[in-house]
Scaffold this motif. Structure first.
Motif, short mmCIF file in Angstrom:
data_model
loop_
_atom_site.label_atom_id
_atom_site.label_comp_id
_atom_site.label_asym_id
_atom_site.label_seq_id
_atom_site.Cartn_x
_atom_site.Cartn_y
_atom_site.Cartn_z
N PRO A 9 0.68 -0.98 0.03
CA PRO A 9 -0.01 0.03 -0.05
C PRO A 9 0.77 1.37 -0.03
CG PRO A 9 -0.04 -1.00 2.02
CD PRO A 9 0.62 -1.85 1.20
N PRO A 10 0.42 2.41 -0.64
CA PRO A 10 1.47 3.38 -0.46
C PRO A 10 1.44 4.19 0.89
CG PRO A 10 -1.21 4.23 -1.09
CD PRO A 10 -1.00 2.58 -1.06
N ARG A 11 2.80 4.38 1.34
CA ARG A 11 3.07 4.65 2.62
C ARG A 11 2.92 6.34 2.83
NH1 ARG A 11 7.87 1.92 5.00
NH2 ARG A 11 7.46 -0.07 4.71
N PHE A 12 2.92 6.85 1.58
CA PHE A 12 2.76 8.41 1.75
C PHE A 12 1.57 8.64 0.53
CE2 PHE A 12 7.02 7.92 2.92
CZ PHE A 12 7.09 8.48 4.22
N LEU A 13 0.85 9.62 1.16
CA LEU A 13 -0.23 10.34 0.04
C LEU A 13 -0.16 11.61 -0.17
CD1 LEU A 13 -3.29 8.69 2.13
CD2 LEU A 13 -2.17 7.72 0.27
N ARG A 14 -0.32 11.91 -1.49
CA ARG A 14 -0.17 13.33 -1.70
C ARG A 14 -1.36 14.13 -1.25
NH1 ARG A 14 1.89 13.70 -7.71
NH2 ARG A 14 2.01 15.53 -7.40
N THR A 15 -1.51 15.52 -1.60
CA THR A 15 -2.62 16.24 -0.91
C THR A 15 -3.90 15.88 -1.07
OG1 THR A 15 -1.08 18.14 -0.58
CG2 THR A 15 -3.27 18.44 -0.56
N PRO A 16 -4.40 15.45 -2.53
CA PRO A 16 -5.69 15.17 -2.84
C PRO A 16 -6.14 13.92 -2.13
CG PRO A 16 -4.53 15.92 -4.91
CD PRO A 16 -3.53 15.67 -3.64
N ALA A 40 1.39 16.63 9.92
CA ALA A 40 2.75 16.53 9.74
C ALA A 40 2.82 16.19 8.19
CB ALA A 40 3.71 15.75 10.53
N TYR A 41 3.81 16.82 7.60
CA TYR A 41 3.84 16.61 6.12
C TYR A 41 5.39 16.60 5.94
CZ TYR A 41 4.70 21.34 5.09
OH TYR A 41 4.99 22.87 5.20
N ARG A 42 5.74 15.94 4.71
CA ARG A 42 7.26 16.12 4.27
C ARG A 42 7.04 16.44 2.71
NH1 ARG A 42 5.72 11.77 7.18
NH2 ARG A 42 7.05 11.18 8.78
N ARG A 43 8.20 16.86 2.21
CA ARG A 43 8.75 17.23 1.12
C ARG A 43 9.64 16.22 0.24
NH1 ARG A 43 6.78 21.50 -1.63
NH2 ARG A 43 5.96 23.02 -0.16
N ILE A 44 9.16 15.36 -0.79
CA ILE A 44 10.01 14.37 -1.15
C ILE A 44 9.91 14.69 -2.65
CG2 ILE A 44 10.22 12.13 -1.48
CD1 ILE A 44 8.95 11.44 1.05
N VAL A 52 0.14 8.07 6.32
CA VAL A 52 -1.06 7.66 6.95
C VAL A 52 -1.19 7.78 8.57
CG1 VAL A 52 -3.02 5.87 7.17
CG2 VAL A 52 -1.76 6.42 4.91
N ASP A 53 -0.16 7.41 8.86
CA ASP A 53 0.21 7.64 10.57
C ASP A 53 0.12 8.72 11.10
OD1 ASP A 53 0.54 4.76 10.74
OD2 ASP A 53 2.64 4.71 10.84
N ASP A 54 0.66 9.60 10.16
CA ASP A 54 0.47 11.11 10.79
C ASP A 54 -1.10 11.70 10.52
OD1 ASP A 54 3.20 11.25 11.31
OD2 ASP A 54 3.94 12.16 9.46
#
Length: 88
Positions: A9-16, A40-44, A52-54
């Motif tokens: 599953p995706p570990r990170f989701l984009r804003t939408p 919390a967010y990150r820039r990658i 998802v945890d955040d």
């Protein structure tokens, strides 16, 4: 079934996607990011992503058990933000 990258599953989701996960509009999530009141967010790679945890941890800040439970205040812009000052 193996754990190839295509099956994870995706570990990170984009804003939408993050906004849909939270039941918010993308614009609302962007405003929370701007005011510093959101998850919390990150820039990658120049892209904003959320774990998802955040997202779950941020949503859990609003958990209440009754209407009289003071809990966490509603998430609003900080008092020192330019938007709040312009409304005075």
């Amino acid at each position: 079934m193996t754990n190839s990258p295509a099956n994870l599953p995706p570990r990170f989701l984009r804003t939408p996607e993050a906004a849909r996960f939270l039941g918010l509009s993308g614009r609302t999530l962007e405003k929370h990011r701007y005011f510093g009141t959101g998850p919390a967010y990150r820039r990658i790679g120049g892209r904003v992503v959320y774990s998802v945890d955040d997202l779950r941890a941020w949503a859990d800040l609003g958990t209440k058990y009754s209407t009289s439970d003071p809990g966490q205040d509603d998430l609003m812009p900080r008092r020192d933000s330019s938007i709040v000052q312009s409304r005075r």
